[in-house]
Design an enzyme around this catalytic site. Sequence first.
Site, short mmCIF file in Angstrom:
data_model
loop_
_atom_site.label_atom_id
_atom_site.label_comp_id
_atom_site.label_asym_id
_atom_site.label_seq_id
_atom_site.Cartn_x
_atom_site.Cartn_y
_atom_site.Cartn_z
N ASP A 175 -112.21 -32.52 29.44
CA ASP A 175 -112.06 -32.61 30.90
C ASP A 175 -111.76 -31.26 31.55
O ASP A 175 -112.32 -30.93 32.61
CB ASP A 175 -111.02 -33.67 31.28
CG ASP A 175 -109.67 -33.45 30.62
OD1 ASP A 175 -109.56 -32.58 29.72
OD2 ASP A 175 -108.71 -34.17 30.99
N THR A 211 -113.80 -34.14 22.09
CA THR A 211 -112.37 -33.91 21.95
C THR A 211 -111.83 -34.93 20.94
O THR A 211 -112.18 -36.11 21.01
CB THR A 211 -111.56 -34.04 23.26
OG1 THR A 211 -110.18 -34.24 22.93
CG2 THR A 211 -111.97 -35.22 24.13
N ILE A 212 -110.99 -34.46 20.04
CA ILE A 212 -110.39 -35.40 19.10
C ILE A 212 -109.52 -36.41 19.85
O ILE A 212 -109.27 -37.50 19.37
CB ILE A 212 -109.55 -34.69 18.01
CG1 ILE A 212 -108.35 -33.95 18.60
CG2 ILE A 212 -110.40 -33.78 17.16
CD1 ILE A 212 -107.32 -33.54 17.54
N ASP A 213 -109.05 -36.04 21.05
CA ASP A 213 -108.12 -36.89 21.79
C ASP A 213 -108.78 -38.17 22.34
O ASP A 213 -108.09 -39.13 22.66
CB ASP A 213 -107.49 -36.12 22.96
CG ASP A 213 -106.86 -34.81 22.50
OD1 ASP A 213 -106.38 -34.76 21.35
OD2 ASP A 213 -106.86 -33.85 23.29
N MET A 219 -102.02 -35.69 16.51
CA MET A 219 -102.36 -35.11 17.81
C MET A 219 -102.88 -36.18 18.77
O MET A 219 -102.85 -37.36 18.46
CB MET A 219 -103.41 -34.01 17.61
CG MET A 219 -102.85 -32.71 17.08
SD MET A 219 -104.16 -31.45 17.03
CE MET A 219 -103.17 -29.98 16.82
N ARG A 234 -88.99 -38.93 5.74
CA ARG A 234 -89.68 -37.64 5.63
C ARG A 234 -90.75 -37.60 6.72
O ARG A 234 -91.33 -38.64 7.06
CB ARG A 234 -90.35 -37.47 4.26
CG ARG A 234 -89.38 -37.33 3.12
CD ARG A 234 -88.66 -35.97 3.15
NE ARG A 234 -87.84 -35.77 1.98
CZ ARG A 234 -86.57 -36.17 1.84
NH1 ARG A 234 -85.98 -36.82 2.83
NH2 ARG A 234 -85.89 -35.92 0.74
N HIS A 274 -103.57 -29.26 13.07
CA HIS A 274 -104.98 -28.89 13.23
C HIS A 274 -105.88 -29.35 12.09
O HIS A 274 -107.10 -29.22 12.20
CB HIS A 274 -105.08 -27.38 13.44
CG HIS A 274 -104.49 -26.95 14.74
ND1 HIS A 274 -103.13 -26.80 14.92
CD2 HIS A 274 -105.05 -26.70 15.94
CE1 HIS A 274 -102.89 -26.46 16.17
NE2 HIS A 274 -104.04 -26.38 16.81
N ARG A 282 -108.70 -31.41 13.10
CA ARG A 282 -109.88 -30.86 13.79
C ARG A 282 -110.88 -30.24 12.83
O ARG A 282 -112.01 -29.95 13.22
CB ARG A 282 -109.42 -29.80 14.81
CG ARG A 282 -108.54 -30.39 15.86
CD ARG A 282 -108.50 -29.69 17.18
NE ARG A 282 -108.55 -28.27 17.21
CZ ARG A 282 -107.88 -27.53 18.08
NH1 ARG A 282 -107.07 -28.11 18.95
NH2 ARG A 282 -108.00 -26.22 18.09
#
EC number: 2.7.1.11
Length: 361
Positions: free
Chosen positions: A118, A141-143, A185, A279, A285, A288
Amino acid sequence: MTARKRIGILTSGGDCAGLNAVIRAVVHRAVGTYGWQVLGIKEGTQGFLQRPVQYQTLDLSNVDGHMMRQGGTILGTTNRGDPFAYPMGDGTTKDRSDEIIGGYRELGLDALIGIGGDGSFAILHKLAEKGGLKMVGIPKTIDNDLGMTEVSVGFDTAVGVAVEALDRLQPTAASHQRVMVLEVMGRDAGHIALAAGIAGGADVILIPEVPYSIDSIANKIKQVRASGRNFALVVVSEAVKTAEGTGVKKLLQGGEKRYGGIGDYIGEKIADATGAETRVTVLGHVQRGSPPSARDRLVASAFGVHAVDLIAEGKFDRMVAWSNRGVIDVPITEAIAHYSCVELDSALVKTARGLGISLGD
Ligand code: F6P
């Protein structure tokens, strides 16, 4: 047959798996089908700011073979340096948009394909309006937080990486009777956490869209124990807030901030509330970087072909999108205007609840 065109392509914003598959598809369609020329602009709009403009000619010989399998982007990318407020290094900013428009003209481009999210699309749209550039967007986008498309390139691979992490955490959690917290993420949307948590068998999934309480998480873990299982898996999305309502961010060099650290906070709270040994793994990253999944390769290929066809049809300022098992295109302004976070009545939220997964509420 359309007239021979010269088109540019750039990747912008954070990288993800599948970008090279998009580039490959664009070159195949533009060069292979239409006989056009394709110039790959280096490092997003940064390449247009250099003189001479930094680009590489892309033809079938340099996109064949193993390129589709590679993560990252052969063109390079950046997620900083808005040309309308470009950071000059002395603390000031400068409007350098005319230089970008000049770079586009210098290359004699008929159109530009921007592969971005975006933020990148907002900038490219502004540039197109100001300079009359002819632009088509491809969502990545991975999002998965871009509006008007069911999926963006990179999301499926990121989910796969997070599921694999849960698959690897489960046996060690069971061996040590621990609660494992996995921070993933996703920026302000919980899509990765929700999808990976369901597919990876999480007991608790925390996403920014659903307010949680530590009591509720602790109850779930106690329930799991009461059922005879002495370990648990918790997935937390990076933008989940603390009980006080603050997002946890890390300060980076240059003063920038990025989400990171909520996993540690949740892990400590769970330990305090349940006495469990916890834990925390922050996936970061890694989500990605891997070779794209088959699904991402398919989506990337379909998007690339459709974007070139839009240019052939003279349709601009549009974004290709996935909808109802196919590829469509929508005004890019609509995609920018609609941020897509997890809908509380969505199929996956219902699925998680139906499986007895706690969303912390
Ligand atoms: O938007 C993609 C993304 O990976 C987010 O999930 C994450 O918050 C951010 O980018 C990380 O940015 P950077 O690569 O600058 O650390």
